[in-house]
Design a protein around this motif. Structure first.
Motif, PDB file in Angstrom:
ATOM      1  N   ARG A  63       0.836  -1.189   0.000  1.00 26.76           N
ATOM      2  CA  ARG A  63       0.000   0.000   0.000  1.00 26.76           C
ATOM      3  C   ARG A  63       0.874   1.243   0.000  1.00 26.76           C
ATOM      4  O   ARG A  63       1.896   1.305   0.690  1.00 26.76           O
ATOM      5  N   ALA A  64       0.448   2.245  -0.766  1.00 30.52           N
ATOM      6  CA  ALA A  64       1.137   3.534  -0.790  1.00 30.52           C
ATOM      7  C   ALA A  64       0.059   4.608  -0.756  1.00 30.52           C
ATOM      8  O   ALA A  64      -0.443   5.044  -1.795  1.00 30.52           O
ATOM      9  N   GLY A  65      -0.333   5.013   0.458  1.00 30.79           N
ATOM     10  CA  GLY A  65      -1.442   5.949   0.582  1.00 30.79           C
ATOM     11  C   GLY A  65      -2.717   5.305   0.083  1.00 30.79           C
ATOM     12  O   GLY A  65      -3.116   4.237   0.562  1.00 30.79           O
ATOM     13  N   ASN A  66      -3.337   5.915  -0.912  1.00 22.62           N
ATOM     14  CA  ASN A  66      -4.571   5.380  -1.479  1.00 22.62           C
ATOM     15  C   ASN A  66      -4.288   4.553  -2.726  1.00 22.62           C
ATOM     16  O   ASN A  66      -5.148   4.434  -3.602  1.00 22.62           O
ATOM     17  N   GLY A  67      -3.069   4.006  -2.777  1.00 22.08           N
ATOM     18  CA  GLY A  67      -2.685   3.275  -3.967  1.00 22.08           C
ATOM     19  C   GLY A  67      -2.022   1.957  -3.667  1.00 22.08           C
ATOM     20  O   GLY A  67      -1.855   1.543  -2.522  1.00 22.08           O
ATOM     21  N   LEU A  68      -1.658   1.263  -4.757  1.00 19.95           N
ATOM     22  CA  LEU A  68      -0.947  -0.003  -4.710  1.00 19.95           C
ATOM     23  C   LEU A  68       0.300   0.123  -5.569  1.00 19.95           C
ATOM     24  O   LEU A  68       0.249   0.716  -6.663  1.00 19.95           O
ATOM     25  N   GLU A  69       1.415  -0.431  -5.101  1.00 18.50           N
ATOM     26  CA  GLU A  69       2.639  -0.354  -5.894  1.00 18.50           C
ATOM     27  C   GLU A  69       3.476  -1.607  -5.692  1.00 18.50           C
ATOM     28  O   GLU A  69       3.302  -2.362  -4.741  1.00 18.50           O
TER      29      GLU A  69
END
Length: 264
Positions: A63-69
């Protein structure tokens, strides 16, 4: 937006609100391939190509804040892909770090949304681009597509140029068996928009400086993929975005004009 469980290679599953959910979901390959071209070379090299199914090793998503990486290494090139969910779509961010001694004239990662559901548009009847005169269907110059058997229409790639020159031969039957078709006009905004089957939603892909915008209607994908130079011992990155929201073509245009310059 969630990690796609059907594939080991990186992909996302996206569901557009509404019922039934099974008919409103689609997949985005993150990316379809990673490609570079070394300085002085005419041929590009694929560092990675997506393979469907449960073969291979899945990346370590985080998870990266409101994202996926996730991050991956392709030889001496380190690669990071991130997808961040926004209130009006998904922002894609790609980073390349070149630890080799080779200078690459370009590096690119091809975001590949496969709109198999609510945005599926096999004859390009709801897929638009923007010219100086306004919106027009991407394939408006090929009206015969509406009545020809799909077996004669597919496989096809339909392009509209942005910075790239329009080729003199605008219908090309290549050795790979695919017909490449090109609009005679140059788009003035680097975006491609598909209206949903219920005409309530739009999906609009855009970036800062792609060579062209195009679609494979059999998948109804949207491509606005830029590329960046990647010298040795250097880092490069870029972004593109897919808007997915309830609205109109004009709403999509206003959003693109407002947001495009914020992209890296």
């Amino acid at each position: 937006m969630a990690v796609d469980a059907e594939d080991r290679n990186p992909a996302l599953q996206v569901v557009v609100p509404g019922d039934p959910a099974s008919e409103r979901s689609f997949k985005i390959l993150l990316p379809e391939h990673v490609t570079v071209r070394a300085h002085g070379q005419s041929d590009a090299k694929h560092l990675y190509i997506f393979k469907p199914g449960l073969q291979g090793t899945a990346p370590q998503w985080k998870r990266a804040g409101n994202g996926l990486e996730y991050a991956a290494d392709f030889g001496e090139i380190h690669f990071v892909a991130r997808a961040t969910l926004a209130d009006d779509g998904i922002l894609f961010h790609y980073e390349f770090v070149n630890h080799s001694t080779t200078d690459y004239d370009f590096a690119t990662a091809i975001t590949d949304p496969r709109f198999s559901a609510v945005f599926y548009d096999p004859r390009l009847e709801r897929t638009y681009v923007h010219y100086k005169e306004g919106f027009d269907l991407l394939a408006s110059e090929t009206p015969e597509r509406l009545t020809m058997p799909l077996k004669d229409w597919f496989p096809v790639r339909y392009h509209a140029s942005y910075t790239a020159p329009v080729p003199a031969e605008r219908v090309q039957h290549r050795d790979d068996g695919i017909t490449y078709r090109y609009s005679s006009r140059v788009v003035d905004v680097p975006m491609i928009v598909t209206v949903s089957t219920d005409h309530d939603w739009v999906a609009a892909s855009f970036s800062r400086e792609p060579d062209n915008v195009w679609s494979n209607p059999e998948l109804t994908c949207q491509h606005v993929d830029p590329h960046v130079p990647l010298p040795h011992n250097a880092q490069a990155s870029y972004e593109m975005k897919i808007l997915i929201f309830k609205g109109t073509l004009d709403d999509a245009l206003h959003k693109v004009l407002a947001q495009r310059e914020t992209l890296k």
